[in-house]
Design an enzyme around this catalytic site. Sequence first.
Site, PDB file in Angstrom:
ATOM      1  N   SER A   1       0.833  -1.204   0.000  1.00 34.65           N
ATOM      2  CA  SER A   1       0.000   0.000   0.000  1.00 34.65           C
ATOM      3  C   SER A   1       0.866   1.250   0.000  1.00 34.65           C
ATOM      4  CB  SER A   1      -0.898   0.013   1.233  1.00 34.65           C
ATOM      5  OG  SER A   1      -1.442   1.311   1.390  1.00 34.65           O
TER       6      SER A   1
ATOM      7  N   HIS B   1      -1.693  -1.273  -3.881  1.00 35.97           N
ATOM      8  CA  HIS B   1      -2.929  -0.957  -3.170  1.00 35.97           C
ATOM      9  C   HIS B   1      -2.997   0.559  -2.949  1.00 35.97           C
ATOM     10  CE1 HIS B   1      -6.182  -2.108  -0.336  1.00 35.97           C
ATOM     11  NE2 HIS B   1      -5.709  -1.162   0.468  1.00 35.97           N
TER      12      HIS B   1
ATOM     13  N   ASP C   1      -4.972   3.484  -1.143  1.00 39.86           N
ATOM     14  CA  ASP C   1      -5.912   3.776  -0.063  1.00 39.86           C
ATOM     15  C   ASP C   1      -6.460   5.188  -0.205  1.00 39.86           C
ATOM     16  OD1 ASP C   1      -6.035   1.444   1.672  1.00 39.86           O
ATOM     17  OD2 ASP C   1      -3.893   1.792   2.007  1.00 39.86           O
TER      18      ASP C   1
ATOM     19  N   MET D   1      -8.879   8.011   1.139  1.00 37.71           N
ATOM     20  CA  MET D   1      -9.589   8.418   2.372  1.00 37.71           C
ATOM     21  C   MET D   1     -10.102   9.845   2.226  1.00 37.71           C
ATOM     22  SD  MET D   1      -6.980   6.986   5.252  1.00 37.71           S
ATOM     23  CE  MET D   1      -6.256   5.334   5.133  1.00 37.71           C
TER      24      MET D   1
ATOM     25  N   HIS E   1      -8.816   1.029  -2.846  1.00 36.22           N
ATOM     26  CA  HIS E   1      -9.611   0.798  -1.637  1.00 36.22           C
ATOM     27  C   HIS E   1     -10.214   2.135  -1.219  1.00 36.22           C
ATOM     28  CE1 HIS E   1      -9.453  -0.461   2.936  1.00 36.22           C
ATOM     29  NE2 HIS E   1     -10.689  -0.323   2.481  1.00 36.22           N
TER      30      HIS E   1
ATOM     31  N   MET F   1     -12.073   4.357   1.069  1.00 39.55           N
ATOM     32  CA  MET F   1     -12.567   4.553   2.443  1.00 39.55           C
ATOM     33  C   MET F   1     -13.204   5.934   2.472  1.00 39.55           C
ATOM     34  SD  MET F   1      -9.352   2.855   4.403  1.00 39.55           S
ATOM     35  CE  MET F   1      -8.360   3.063   2.926  1.00 39.55           C
TER      36      MET F   1
ATOM     37  N   MET G   1     -11.000  -5.836   6.595  1.00 38.60           N
ATOM     38  CA  MET G   1     -10.086  -4.957   7.333  1.00 38.60           C
ATOM     39  C   MET G   1      -9.680  -5.649   8.627  1.00 38.60           C
ATOM     40  SD  MET G   1      -9.640  -1.797   5.787  1.00 38.60           S
ATOM     41  CE  MET G   1      -8.505  -1.506   7.089  1.00 38.60           C
TER      42      MET G   1
ATOM     43  N   ASP H   1      -6.244  -6.582   5.163  1.00 35.00           N
ATOM     44  CA  ASP H   1      -5.637  -5.253   5.107  1.00 35.00           C
ATOM     45  C   ASP H   1      -5.527  -4.667   6.507  1.00 35.00           C
ATOM     46  OD1 ASP H   1      -4.800  -2.737   4.390  1.00 35.00           O
ATOM     47  OD2 ASP H   1      -6.635  -2.184   3.332  1.00 35.00           O
TER      48      ASP H   1
HETATM   49  C1  DX5 Z   1      -5.674   1.325   6.521  1.00 34.94           C
HETATM   50  C2  DX5 Z   1      -5.475   1.021   5.077  1.00 34.94           C
HETATM   51  C3  DX5 Z   1      -4.390   0.040   4.837  1.00 34.94           C
HETATM   52  C4  DX5 Z   1      -3.045   0.473   5.300  1.00 34.94           C
HETATM   53  C5  DX5 Z   1      -2.415  -0.706   5.962  1.00 34.94           C
HETATM   54  O1  DX5 Z   1      -6.795   2.091   6.724  1.00 34.94           O
HETATM   55  O2  DX5 Z   1      -6.634   0.528   4.472  1.00 34.94           O
HETATM   56  O3  DX5 Z   1      -4.334  -0.373   3.471  1.00 34.94           O
HETATM   57  O4  DX5 Z   1      -2.188   0.882   4.278  1.00 34.94           O
HETATM   58  O5  DX5 Z   1      -1.260  -0.301   6.581  1.00 34.94           O
HETATM   59  P1  DX5 Z   1      -0.395  -1.300   7.465  1.00 34.94           P
HETATM   60  O6  DX5 Z   1       0.045  -2.394   6.570  1.00 34.94           O
HETATM   61  O7  DX5 Z   1       0.740  -0.420   7.910  1.00 34.94           O
HETATM   62  O8  DX5 Z   1      -1.266  -1.767   8.584  1.00 34.94           O
HETATM   63 ZN    ZN Z   2      -6.385  -0.414   2.344  1.00 29.37          ZN
END
Ligand code: DX5
Ligand code: ZN
Length: 217
Positions: free
Chosen positions: A9, A34, A36, A38, A67, A69, A138, A176
């Site tokens: 990610s 990946h 992320d 947000m 992904h 969020m 998650m 994840d």
């Molecule tokens: C968290 C994200 C993850 C994040 C995971 O909200 O969805 O994809 O990058 O990070 P690590 O691997 O550091 O837990």
């Molecule tokens: Zn993620």
Amino acid sequence: MGKTIVAPSILSADFADFGGALARIENAGADWVHLDVMDGQFVPNLTFGPKLAEDLRRRSSIFFDVHLMVKSPELIAPAFAAAGVDSITFHIEAAAQPRQFLQAIRDMGKKAGISIVPSTPAATLNELLPYTDLILVMTVNPGYGGQELIPECLQKVRFLADERQKRGLNYLLSVDGGIHSQTAGAAVAAGADVLVAGSAFFSVPDGAAFVRQLRNC
Ligand code: DX5
Ligand code: ZN
């Protein structure tokens, strides 16, 4: 199901150098990247939008696993599809009509994924299982990298792997949050096909060794 997919990610990348992060992921031999996304509302953090996916797409043809969020993921998904990503995963907690939205993502020519936060039971997904290409479980509360995996979440992976087998379905199971060399084995044993790793990938000097290690769990 098949070979384990390793998906670093870029959430844990240097945000002033996403191009360098992408190169590092590709050079490590990872399968997917990946992304992320947000919005500061569904989760208390903000990252980036479709422009980043579009600019990274020009540099690489690696599989882009988005992904979302975000609240109202229906609004932003088309722009990510247009940016050339490969899969779009949204949260069931954030979508008004998840089944219709899964179909809309497929209609955009993308793999359609659905995700659940740690407090959402896996059975919430029961009726959606035939319509999804990927389920992202998650294993931390979404929002930040670098948290510890919540072991109870792996029971949901096991449940979803059992359902897949019983019902003859073929979605991928992704985990994840808190995935690293010490936790990946338990996730794969539970049935995970895709291992997302942010902070663990970016903290090691040898990304290729890390990817190999996770793949062989
Ligand atoms: C968290 C994200 C993850 C994040 C995971 O909200 O969805 O994809 O990058 O990070 P690590 O691997 O550091 O837990
Ligand atoms: Zn993620």
